[in-house]
Design a protein around this motif. Sequence first.
Motif, PDB file in Angstrom:
ATOM      1  N   ILE A 190       5.547   0.909  14.622  1.00 42.74           N
ATOM      2  CA  ILE A 190       4.488   0.821  13.603  1.00 42.74           C
ATOM      3  C   ILE A 190       5.095   0.432  12.259  1.00 42.74           C
ATOM      4  O   ILE A 190       4.585  -0.435  11.552  1.00 42.74           O
ATOM      5  CB  ILE A 190       3.743   2.173  13.486  1.00 42.74           C
ATOM      6  CG1 ILE A 190       2.937   2.413  14.758  1.00 42.74           C
ATOM      7  CG2 ILE A 190       2.850   2.197  12.261  1.00 42.74           C
ATOM      8  CD1 ILE A 190       2.159   3.710  14.748  1.00 42.74           C
ATOM      9  N   HIS A 191       6.233   1.084  11.927  1.00 40.73           N
ATOM     10  CA  HIS A 191       6.913   0.742  10.674  1.00 40.73           C
ATOM     11  C   HIS A 191       7.305  -0.734  10.661  1.00 40.73           C
ATOM     12  O   HIS A 191       7.129  -1.429   9.671  1.00 40.73           O
ATOM     13  CB  HIS A 191       8.165   1.606  10.489  1.00 40.73           C
ATOM     14  CG  HIS A 191       7.863   2.987   9.995  1.00 40.73           C
ATOM     15  ND1 HIS A 191       7.409   3.233   8.717  1.00 40.73           N
ATOM     16  CD2 HIS A 191       7.956   4.194  10.591  1.00 40.73           C
ATOM     17  CE1 HIS A 191       7.229   4.528   8.556  1.00 40.73           C
ATOM     18  NE2 HIS A 191       7.554   5.142   9.684  1.00 40.73           N
ATOM     19  N   LYS A 208       0.817  -1.222   0.000  1.00 39.26           N
ATOM     20  CA  LYS A 208       0.000   0.000   0.000  1.00 39.26           C
ATOM     21  C   LYS A 208       0.843   1.261   0.000  1.00 39.26           C
ATOM     22  O   LYS A 208       0.341   2.344   0.226  1.00 39.26           O
ATOM     23  CB  LYS A 208      -0.932  -0.001   1.215  1.00 39.26           C
ATOM     24  CG  LYS A 208      -1.868  -1.203   1.287  1.00 39.26           C
ATOM     25  CD  LYS A 208      -3.106  -0.985   0.439  1.00 39.26           C
ATOM     26  CE  LYS A 208      -3.958  -2.239   0.306  1.00 39.26           C
ATOM     27  NZ  LYS A 208      -4.486  -2.736   1.579  1.00 39.26           N
ATOM     28  N   GLY A 209       2.155   1.124  -0.171  1.00 37.86           N
ATOM     29  CA  GLY A 209       3.001   2.313  -0.243  1.00 37.86           C
ATOM     30  C   GLY A 209       3.682   2.626   1.074  1.00 37.86           C
ATOM     31  O   GLY A 209       3.626   1.841   2.016  1.00 37.86           O
ATOM     32  N   ASN A 210       4.326   3.813   1.115  1.00 32.90           N
ATOM     33  CA  ASN A 210       5.111   4.186   2.300  1.00 32.90           C
ATOM     34  C   ASN A 210       4.285   5.050   3.253  1.00 32.90           C
ATOM     35  O   ASN A 210       3.155   5.426   2.956  1.00 32.90           O
ATOM     36  CB  ASN A 210       6.395   4.906   1.883  1.00 32.90           C
ATOM     37  CG  ASN A 210       6.090   6.168   1.104  1.00 32.90           C
ATOM     38  OD1 ASN A 210       5.060   6.803   1.320  1.00 32.90           O
ATOM     39  ND2 ASN A 210       6.972   6.541   0.191  1.00 32.90           N
ATOM     40  N   GLY A 211       4.876   5.334   4.417  1.00 32.53           N
ATOM     41  CA  GLY A 211       4.152   6.130   5.401  1.00 32.53           C
ATOM     42  C   GLY A 211       5.063   7.034   6.203  1.00 32.53           C
ATOM     43  O   GLY A 211       6.276   6.828   6.256  1.00 32.53           O
ATOM     44  N   LEU A 212       4.461   8.062   6.803  1.00 37.94           N
ATOM     45  CA  LEU A 212       5.205   8.979   7.667  1.00 37.94           C
ATOM     46  C   LEU A 212       4.406   9.169   8.957  1.00 37.94           C
ATOM     47  O   LEU A 212       3.205   9.405   8.917  1.00 37.94           O
ATOM     48  CB  LEU A 212       5.384  10.333   6.970  1.00 37.94           C
ATOM     49  CG  LEU A 212       6.193  11.378   7.739  1.00 37.94           C
ATOM     50  CD1 LEU A 212       7.679  11.045   7.700  1.00 37.94           C
ATOM     51  CD2 LEU A 212       5.961  12.770   7.165  1.00 37.94           C
ATOM     52  N   ALA A 242      11.593   5.184  11.898  1.00 35.86           N
ATOM     53  CA  ALA A 242      11.472   3.791  12.324  1.00 35.86           C
ATOM     54  C   ALA A 242      12.240   3.492  13.609  1.00 35.86           C
ATOM     55  O   ALA A 242      11.967   2.513  14.284  1.00 35.86           O
ATOM     56  CB  ALA A 242      11.937   2.866  11.208  1.00 35.86           C
ATOM     57  N   ASP A 243      13.221   4.341  13.957  1.00 41.28           N
ATOM     58  CA  ASP A 243      13.980   4.110  15.189  1.00 41.28           C
ATOM     59  C   ASP A 243      13.359   4.810  16.392  1.00 41.28           C
ATOM     60  O   ASP A 243      13.870   4.728  17.499  1.00 41.28           O
ATOM     61  CB  ASP A 243      15.413   4.664  15.045  1.00 41.28           C
ATOM     62  CG  ASP A 243      16.178   3.917  13.989  1.00 41.28           C
ATOM     63  OD1 ASP A 243      15.859   2.741  13.788  1.00 41.28           O
ATOM     64  OD2 ASP A 243      17.082   4.512  13.381  1.00 41.28           O
ATOM     65  N   LEU A 291       6.049  -1.261   6.955  1.00 39.83           N
ATOM     66  CA  LEU A 291       5.688  -0.057   6.202  1.00 39.83           C
ATOM     67  C   LEU A 291       6.956   0.730   5.877  1.00 39.83           C
ATOM     68  O   LEU A 291       7.662   1.159   6.783  1.00 39.83           O
ATOM     69  CB  LEU A 291       4.751   0.798   7.062  1.00 39.83           C
ATOM     70  CG  LEU A 291       4.213   2.096   6.474  1.00 39.83           C
ATOM     71  CD1 LEU A 291       3.234   1.804   5.354  1.00 39.83           C
ATOM     72  CD2 LEU A 291       3.533   2.917   7.559  1.00 39.83           C
ATOM     73  N   PRO A 292       7.279   0.899   4.593  1.00 41.30           N
ATOM     74  CA  PRO A 292       8.502   1.647   4.250  1.00 41.30           C
ATOM     75  C   PRO A 292       8.397   3.087   4.732  1.00 41.30           C
ATOM     76  O   PRO A 292       7.308   3.674   4.740  1.00 41.30           O
ATOM     77  CB  PRO A 292       8.533   1.601   2.722  1.00 41.30           C
ATOM     78  CG  PRO A 292       7.576   0.541   2.325  1.00 41.30           C
ATOM     79  CD  PRO A 292       6.542   0.464   3.402  1.00 41.30           C
TER      80      PRO A 292
END
Lengths: 303, 314
Positions: free
Chosen positions: A198-199, A173-177, A191-192, A204-205
């Motif tokens: 969540i990533h 479904k793509g990446n996220g922020l 992500a750290d 989730l990229p």
Amino acid sequence: MFANSMAGLALGVTLIGAAALADDITVDTAQGQVTIPQSPSPLAVFDLSAVDTLTALGVTVDGMPSPSYLDYLAPVAETAEPVGTLFEPDFEALARMAPGLIIVGARSAAQIEPLSQLAPTIDMSIWGDDQIGQVHARLAAYGEIFGHEAEASALANALDDKIAQAAAAADGKGNGLILLTNGGKMSAYGADSRFGWIHHALNLPEAQPGLSSETHGQGVSFEFLAEVDPDWLLVIDRGAAIGQAGEAAQATLDNKLVAGTKAARNGHIVYLDAGRIYVAGGGVQSMMGTLDELIAAFSDTDS
Amino acid sequence: MKGPVFTGLILLVLVGLSLSIGVASVTSGDLSVSLLMWVSRVPRTCAALLAGAGLALAGVVVQQAVQNRFVEPGLTGTSEAAMLGLLGITLLAPGAAVGWKMTVAACAAMVGTGGFLWLARHVPRSDPMLLPLVGLIYAGILGAALMWVAWMTDLMQYVGIWRLGEFSGIVQGRYELLWIIAGLGILLYVLADRFTLLGLGEDQARSLGLDYGQTRTLGLVMVAAITAVVVVTVGAFPFVGLVVPNIVSRWRGDNLRANLPLIAAGGAGLVLAADILGRLIVFPYEIPAATIFAVFGSAVFLWLLFAAPERRRG
């Protein structure tokens, strides 16, 4: 005679010590292995994610911080004794309570020294790398301390199932922020970071790799959002997390720069239940709840 | 007229830089350039210019009113009082419109500054450093009260945002209140001679025909209004009101009417420069402009204290 009675006393002390040792167990905490008595009571907890997980395990929490902020912990807060705030213990209330064990977490970890003088105190913070692994470790430790091993492994399995479900929903479904709003200002988390699990859980990229792991995220502008142009925007409203009505996240993000992002155009801005993830992040109920929200958001789309 | 031309040129360069620096690319992005400019860059640049100019002007007015060069709204409790007002209205009426929040903040700032002026009357004038110290302590007490209320109500981080001014949240529609500063600046320029007289002290000013109390009150209202607008829209910027008027008067002397445009331009330029730096140092993330300015400002403050004390006024 005197020497004999002293020897007897010494023997007695040794026996008591041995008896206590037999009931002691060694568990993994955020500050290494610690030996504590098993099934301690009463129990004072200065961390809402710990209260969350312990309640899910069916362990009674006798003392917890006030305010608790979280609706789903309100029943616990009603029966438990207030023993200070998340950051500052009320030592007098604690002394009256005479707890068998005190549990501290990320926000209260600094108080471990003074609290240790009152009762055995363990730091069960969930912070930094591999938070999902830490949640499992805490769950196992709590199961052992309170003799709820079966419930602990059942919860661990349920959590793993939910993570697998969320990863399946987010797959392709793509990446996220991850974005935290505070009043009119925003910061991004990678992500750290404290929300980074969540990533990992969703595979989730990151829309913007390399965000630092600072506690309060990286200050970003609306232009940053427009340029990074994430597929998904996962929003945590800090104001709402602590029950403060102010400039809501929706109002903050309501502008032309955000409206132009893929996330906004496709309706992929997800406003997470902020109290849960911000205040009790790492609690099993909190984590499962957030995962449910993410599963719902990512499934409710055919893109 | 070399000075003003020079200042104007630097200001133009800074504006150009500010408009061309941002996370989104002007030339290659999907965003249309005009959208980017009007929604993000121009508002941000204007906000920095207006806030900087306003704070520098507020600094000069306070300095005239108490006849001491080493004070500014951050050292007179004005910012803290504005934040107390803002915190109060946030607690009592969280959903209040920005206009109301600003009004309450301005009223609180006025009361706070009034308290400082009252204190200033009772501070001996023998040592010019005494008043800034008193102001520092007064601001500290108000700040402590602010922290206490914020602590009790779990609004520490929220207040933290006001204490650290920055422009990352500025887009079209989020800064327009700052234009009030432009109006106040013009008013100040029109009344410049009155404020010059104010700086001579009560007896001399009265003997020269100035309505001392009225002018002082007017100054107080202007300072409170400027501080409140800045705190509400972008947060507090320490040192701007202190550093800029002092640099200008070292450089150009004390003709207030001639200096006011330079002071406004200097404040605007320095705050804009701090914002540009804050955007560049950790690109594409941001460091608050107030943090950058505080580093620069404290260095200049020390220089003002130690390097050339001969021009202090008692």
